[in-house]
Design a protein around this motif. Structure first.
Motif, mmCIF file in Angstrom:
data_model
loop_
_atom_site.group_PDB
_atom_site.id
_atom_site.type_symbol
_atom_site.label_atom_id
_atom_site.label_comp_id
_atom_site.label_asym_id
_atom_site.label_seq_id
_atom_site.Cartn_x
_atom_site.Cartn_y
_atom_site.Cartn_z
ATOM 1 N N LYS A 6 0.860 -1.172 0.000
ATOM 2 C CA LYS A 6 0.000 0.000 0.000
ATOM 3 C C LYS A 6 0.899 1.225 0.000
ATOM 4 C CE LYS A 6 -3.902 -2.070 2.487
ATOM 5 N NZ LYS A 6 -4.799 -1.940 3.673
ATOM 6 N N THR A 9 -0.514 7.869 -3.362
ATOM 7 C CA THR A 9 -0.367 8.398 -4.709
ATOM 8 C C THR A 9 0.295 9.767 -4.639
ATOM 9 O OG1 THR A 9 -2.468 9.590 -4.748
ATOM 10 C CG2 THR A 9 -2.516 7.249 -5.329
ATOM 11 N N ALA A 15 -3.234 3.793 -2.745
ATOM 12 C CA ALA A 15 -3.090 2.877 -3.871
ATOM 13 C C ALA A 15 -2.523 1.560 -3.366
ATOM 14 C CB ALA A 15 -2.195 3.473 -4.946
ATOM 15 N N THR A 16 -2.736 0.520 -4.151
ATOM 16 C CA THR A 16 -2.251 -0.805 -3.776
ATOM 17 C C THR A 16 -1.557 -1.453 -4.957
ATOM 18 O OG1 THR A 16 -4.332 -1.859 -4.405
ATOM 19 C CG2 THR A 16 -4.112 -1.120 -2.109
ATOM 20 N N ASP A 62 -1.625 -1.745 -8.946
ATOM 21 C CA ASP A 62 -2.822 -2.417 -9.468
ATOM 22 C C ASP A 62 -3.773 -1.358 -10.022
ATOM 23 O OD1 ASP A 62 -4.975 -3.969 -10.069
ATOM 24 O OD2 ASP A 62 -5.351 -4.653 -8.020
ATOM 25 N N TYR A 64 -6.179 -1.496 -12.174
ATOM 26 C CA TYR A 64 -7.582 -1.877 -12.318
ATOM 27 C C TYR A 64 -8.228 -2.173 -10.972
ATOM 28 C CZ TYR A 64 -7.102 -2.500 -17.440
ATOM 29 O OH TYR A 64 -6.914 -2.325 -18.797
ATOM 30 N N HIS A 65 -7.479 -2.039 -9.900
ATOM 31 C CA HIS A 65 -8.016 -2.147 -8.535
ATOM 32 C C HIS A 65 -8.735 -3.463 -8.291
ATOM 33 C CE1 HIS A 65 -8.003 2.306 -9.541
ATOM 34 N NE2 HIS A 65 -6.961 2.103 -8.762
ATOM 35 N N GLY A 66 -7.996 -4.539 -8.511
ATOM 36 C CA GLY A 66 -8.499 -5.873 -8.221
ATOM 37 C C GLY A 66 -9.144 -6.597 -9.377
ATOM 38 N N ARG A 86 -5.599 9.449 -12.883
ATOM 39 C CA ARG A 86 -5.493 8.676 -11.644
ATOM 40 C C ARG A 86 -4.409 7.612 -11.765
ATOM 41 N NH1 ARG A 86 -10.270 5.120 -8.594
ATOM 42 N NH2 ARG A 86 -8.916 4.285 -6.932
ATOM 43 N N GLU A 90 -1.064 7.146 -9.511
ATOM 44 C CA GLU A 90 -0.693 5.922 -8.803
ATOM 45 C C GLU A 90 0.705 5.452 -9.211
ATOM 46 O OE1 GLU A 90 -3.810 3.059 -9.307
ATOM 47 O OE2 GLU A 90 -5.309 4.339 -8.360
#
Length: 225
Positions: A6, A9, A15-16, A62, A64-66, A86, A90
């Motif tokens: 984690k 940004t 962000a992850t 990531d 696409y966030h998962g 965004r 990130e």
């Protein structure tokens, strides 16, 4: 071994992603690795592991966030829906995360494939701290970025039979950048789009992929230490 990360940004959001580091405890050059349009999948993790074996600390934001997919139609929808500001925020956060990581020597580069190649070019115009940029077969939409802002040297890999990331447009960009005194090295391979994607036997070209990879590793070591 991969570990979830984690980080903040550039704009201060959350962000992850995932990270992998070389064996041992010493400091090493660092690389932000950007996904293809499929998302953060096994192929990108394989590339991260290869980079770690070559001595690089690797972070994969990531974007696409998962979410990820194996379906081309769904991948196109995910890519077209991507919030580029965004995503670049990130990516900048991932670069800052690596620069200050205890395993990093402080020198950070970026490498990306397909969508990730386009984002690598775009990131080079937004993140002056980058020390090396390696885009594979990807260009941002025409007129969407200001290449005069690029400070880092670029090593770009394109394919001769690729209508999505056209080699002639990359050659035009190279002439413009080199004409301004910026450094962009370009290699065009007798292949089609995604020629380095080992899992896609319909497009994978082993000879081109191996040559591009050897050039990539040498370039990153040269500029990142």
């Amino acid at each position: 071994m991969f570990e979830p990360i984690k980080f903040a940004t550039k704009g201060g959001g959350d962000a992850t992603g995932e990270m992998v580091a070389p064996e041992g405890e010493g400091r090493a050059p660092a690389v932000v690795l950007i996904q293809e349009w499929w998302g953060l999948n096994g192929q990108i993790r394989d590339i991260a592991q290869k980079l770690a074996k070559e001595g690089f600390v690797v972070a994969m934001p990531d974007l696409y966030h998962g979410r990820w997919t194996v379906d081309a139609e769904e991948a196109a929808k995910l890519m077209n829906a991507l919030d580029w500001p965004r995503a670049l925020d990130e990516i900048a956060g991932a670069a800052a995360f690596l620069a200050s990581h205890p395993r990093s020597n402080g020198n950070v580069g970026i490498i990306g494939f397909c969508l990730g190649g386009a984002l690598s070019f775009a990131a080079a115009t937004k993140i002056p701290e980058l020390k090396a940029v390696v885009p594979y077969y990807g260009l941002p939409p025409a007129g969407s970025v200001d290449y005069t802002n690029v400070k880092a040297p670029i090593l770009a890999h394109f394919a001769s039979q690729d209508e999505w990331a056209r080699a002639d447009l990359a050659q035009k960009l190279q002439a413009e950048m080199n004409g301004r005194g910026q450094s962009m090295e370009l290699h065009v391979y007798e292949a089609g789009h995604a020629f380095s994607h080992e899992a896609r036997r319909d497009v994978y070209v082993p000879e081109a992929a191996k040559l591009a990879w050897s050039r990539t590793v040498a370039f990153l070591h040269k500029h990142l230490g």
